[in-house]
Scaffold this motif. Structure first.
Motif, short mmCIF file in Angstrom:
data_model
loop_
_atom_site.label_atom_id
_atom_site.label_comp_id
_atom_site.label_asym_id
_atom_site.label_seq_id
_atom_site.Cartn_x
_atom_site.Cartn_y
_atom_site.Cartn_z
N TRP A 11 -0.13 80.84 -49.09
CA TRP A 11 -1.23 81.35 -49.92
C TRP A 11 -1.40 80.50 -51.18
O TRP A 11 -2.49 80.04 -51.50
CB TRP A 11 -0.92 82.81 -50.27
CG TRP A 11 -1.88 83.48 -51.19
CD1 TRP A 11 -3.12 83.04 -51.60
CD2 TRP A 11 -1.68 84.75 -51.83
NE1 TRP A 11 -3.70 83.95 -52.45
CE2 TRP A 11 -2.83 85.00 -52.61
CE3 TRP A 11 -0.65 85.69 -51.83
CZ2 TRP A 11 -2.97 86.16 -53.37
CZ3 TRP A 11 -0.79 86.84 -52.58
CH2 TRP A 11 -1.94 87.08 -53.34
N GLY A 12 -0.29 80.27 -51.88
CA GLY A 12 -0.37 79.48 -53.11
C GLY A 12 -0.80 78.04 -52.86
O GLY A 12 -1.64 77.49 -53.59
N ALA A 18 -7.70 74.56 -52.39
CA ALA A 18 -9.11 74.98 -52.40
C ALA A 18 -9.73 74.84 -53.78
O ALA A 18 -10.88 74.40 -53.93
CB ALA A 18 -9.22 76.43 -51.92
N VAL A 19 -8.95 75.21 -54.82
CA VAL A 19 -9.47 75.13 -56.19
C VAL A 19 -9.68 73.68 -56.61
O VAL A 19 -10.66 73.35 -57.31
CB VAL A 19 -8.50 75.85 -57.16
CG1 VAL A 19 -8.89 75.58 -58.60
CG2 VAL A 19 -8.51 77.35 -56.89
N ARG A 23 -15.27 71.59 -52.87
CA ARG A 23 -15.98 72.70 -52.26
C ARG A 23 -16.07 73.90 -53.19
O ARG A 23 -17.10 74.59 -53.22
CB ARG A 23 -15.28 73.13 -50.96
CG ARG A 23 -15.94 74.34 -50.32
CD ARG A 23 -15.24 74.81 -49.07
NE ARG A 23 -15.36 73.85 -47.99
CZ ARG A 23 -14.97 74.12 -46.74
NH1 ARG A 23 -14.45 75.29 -46.44
NH2 ARG A 23 -15.10 73.21 -45.82
N ALA A 24 -15.01 74.16 -53.96
CA ALA A 24 -15.03 75.31 -54.87
C ALA A 24 -16.18 75.21 -55.86
O ALA A 24 -16.89 76.18 -56.12
CB ALA A 24 -13.70 75.43 -55.60
N MET A 25 -16.39 74.00 -56.42
CA MET A 25 -17.47 73.81 -57.37
C MET A 25 -18.83 73.91 -56.70
O MET A 25 -19.78 74.46 -57.26
CB MET A 25 -17.32 72.45 -58.06
CG MET A 25 -16.06 72.32 -58.90
SD MET A 25 -15.93 73.64 -60.15
CE MET A 25 -17.41 73.35 -61.12
N VAL A 26 -18.93 73.38 -55.48
CA VAL A 26 -20.19 73.46 -54.74
C VAL A 26 -20.53 74.91 -54.43
O VAL A 26 -21.68 75.35 -54.60
CB VAL A 26 -20.11 72.63 -53.45
CG1 VAL A 26 -21.33 72.89 -52.57
CG2 VAL A 26 -20.01 71.15 -53.77
N MET A 156 -10.02 83.12 -53.81
CA MET A 156 -11.06 82.26 -54.37
C MET A 156 -12.38 83.01 -54.47
O MET A 156 -13.10 82.88 -55.47
CB MET A 156 -11.22 81.00 -53.52
CG MET A 156 -12.10 79.95 -54.19
SD MET A 156 -12.00 78.33 -53.43
CE MET A 156 -12.86 78.61 -51.89
N LEU A 157 -12.68 83.81 -53.46
CA LEU A 157 -13.91 84.60 -53.50
C LEU A 157 -13.86 85.60 -54.65
O LEU A 157 -14.86 85.80 -55.35
CB LEU A 157 -14.09 85.33 -52.18
CG LEU A 157 -15.32 86.23 -52.08
CD1 LEU A 157 -16.60 85.40 -52.10
CD2 LEU A 157 -15.27 87.09 -50.82
#
Length: 296
Positions: A11-12, A18-19, A23-26, A156-157
């Protein structure tokens, strides 16, 4: 390493990756632009309606500001009644929330499942296809890999939705001086919690779709097909009469239970929350069975 520790480690690691990715910024930009567009359109429509009402009152020479305020309040109650299916308890609970916030919430909630699908369609298929997932599964249980990736996308969501909801409520606070800080904070927490409860079942659905196929593109297409099927079941179930057997289709769609996520009654909110928890559990279990049976 036991299953819980494996899940936390994966998870971590997945969340950090992901962060740090673009993609996170997009995704944040996509969600924020859509929410801003909806907010601007709703705000423009509201101002146009108010201007038209004031012009009519000026022509009729009636009541001035008092009549305008009374008509605006009646229109607000009408919109609240439409959005809450004329539920008196919900209308009273949401009386302090600007109509713009409610409309943006309802519209974005409709498109949130598609956003979730775009966000995580390759969480498993992106590694199952090139078989890079085997480097994880030789060191950790498949259930730990599945839960770790699911929790990573959910986390993230959770953060992205909080950022957007905070921006919407700050705008509403500036545009509506009567919307106090205490009411803003309480309703921000309520709306954020409702969005998270609603979206977790769709995160689980995305996990299932990603586990079913090796190609990420196929996972994404199948995910959208499932979203359309659930929407169709809800729409048909609501449209037909209660005497029709098709009426029960709506109970099989997650979106049917969204109506009470803002309900002040614990029983009503709890029933909706339990329904979404059941859908999420079902999708995750199906994803685990699929991943367990798959040759990685």
């Amino acid at each position: 390493m036991d299953g819980l520790k494996e899940t936390v480690v994966i998870w971590g690691a997945e969340l950090r990756r992901a962060v740090r990715s673009g993609r996170a910024m997009v995704l944040l930009g996509l969600y924020s632009m859509f929410s801003a567009l909806v907010l601007l359109v709703v705000g423009w429509l509201a101002s146009e309606v108010r201007a038209a009402v004031n012009a009519r009152l000026a022509e009729a020479g009636a009541g001035g500001e008092e009549a305008s305020a009374r008509i605006a309040e009646e229109m607000r109650k009408g919109v609240l009644g439409f959005l809450t299916s004329n539920d008196t308890a919900m209308i009273e609970a949401l009386a302090q929330v600007p109509v713009e916030v409610l409309l943006v919430f309802k519209i974005t909630l409709f498109f949130l499942p598609a956003y979730v699908a775009l966000m995580g369609f390759d969480q498993l298929s992106g590694e199952v296809g090139p078989r890079s997932i085997r480097y994880l599964t030789v060191r950790a249980r498949r259930s730990s890999v599945l839960l770790g990736k699911f929790l990573s996308q959910a986390s993230m969501l959770l953060g992205l939705v909080l950022i957007i909801d905070l921006a919407v409520f700050i705008y509403a606070r500036i545009a509506n001086p009567d919307f106090g800080f205490a009411a803003m904070s309480l309703n921000l927490l309520k709306f954020w919690l409702a969005a998270i409860v609603f979206s977790l079942s769709y995160v689980a659905l995305t996990t299932l779709c990603s586990a079913l196929f090796r190609a990420p593109a196929v996972s994404l297409v199948f995910n959208f097909i499932m979203l359309f099927v659930f929407w169709l079941m809800d729409t048909v179930g609501r449209a037909v009469g209660e005497e029709s057997v098709l009426h029960f289709l709506r109970y099989l769609s997650p979106s049917y239970y969204a109506g009470n996520l803002l309900h002040p009654g614990l029983a009503q909110f709890g029933a909706s929350g339990a329904a979404y928890a059941a859908f999420a559990t079902l999708f995750i279990m199906c994803a685990y069975v699929t991943l367990r049976a798959r040759d990685l």
